[in-house]
Design an enzyme around this catalytic site. Structure first.
Site: not given
Length: 233
Positions: A129, A142
């Protein structure tokens, strides 16, 4: 025909990857609680495996089922991910553990189980990501898990390079999933920060995965390919 395993492919980015690769690969997918019915209606040749990848003990079973079905494994796409907005205090530990179990430990366990079956020319692709380097507020765990995944990607590229196995990652930016659309005002925020003036699509990410899985990327390993349209340049 090459065989690809894509984790977490019942919907969203994984579904697009599976649909794309199934054109010229035998494809196995995993899913947890979301049934992959719509994908299997489009591609009934895809082999679906139910698995909770937060438990690393399930990784070997997933690999064994894939090899039993198709006889080999050439491409491993670690796409399954836990996205849990979490605080940074001690009360968030359970969420943090789940995030790291799915986003970091599961790819490690799957690759470990897959290694006896991977031959020279095989490709491992981890879905990271943009948040790995641009952490999102409210998603510290995350973001940290994806940073760890990036480091592990590079380390495994070094470890497995002598065996002819490539290990790379794709790092999406803001990408719209048809199943969970964002509010228009939030999309505008992302668009305004993106050089190409739009958010990504699952097909954008699937195209990058296809490239890294292919012989066209045969001399590429240890790379984190940002597919974000120039987000926050």
């Amino acid at each position: 025909m090459r065989v690809a395993l894509i984790t977490g492919a019942a919907r969203g980015l994984g579904r697009a990857m599976a649909h794309d690769l199934a054109a010229d690969h035998d494809v196995a997918i995993t899913y947890n609680t979301t049934e992959p019915g719509p994908l299997l209606m489009e591609r009934p040749d895809i082999f679906a495996i139910q698995a909770d990848l937060s438990d690393p003990q399930n990784a070997k079973d997933v690999i064994d089922q894939t090899v039993a079905q198709f006889g080999r494994l050439d491409v491993l796409v670690n796409n399954a991910g836990a996205v849990v907005p979490n605080a940074y205090d001690a009360e968030a530990f359970d969420d943090t553990k789940l995030i790291f179990d799915v986003n970091v430990v599961a790819p490690m366990a799957l690759l470990s189980a897959a290694l006896p079956h991977l031959q020279p020319g095989a490709s491992v692709i981890n879905i990271s990501s943009t948040n790995a380097v641009l952490p999102a507020k409210g998603a510290s765990a995350y973001s940290a898990s994806k940073a760890a995944l990036n480091t592990w990607t590079r380390a495994m590229a070094k470890e497995l390079g002598p065996r002819g196995i490539r290990v790379n990652a794709v790092a999406p930016g803001a990408t719209e999933r048809p199943e969970s659309p964002r509010p228009d005002d939030l999309i505008k925020v992302f668009v305004d920060m993106t050089a190409l003036g739009r958010v990504g699509t699952p097909e954008d990410i699937a195209a990058a995965v296809r490239f890294l899985a292919s012989d066209a990327a045969g001399f590429i390993t240890g790379e984190i390919l940002n597919v974000n349209g120039g987000y926050r340049l």
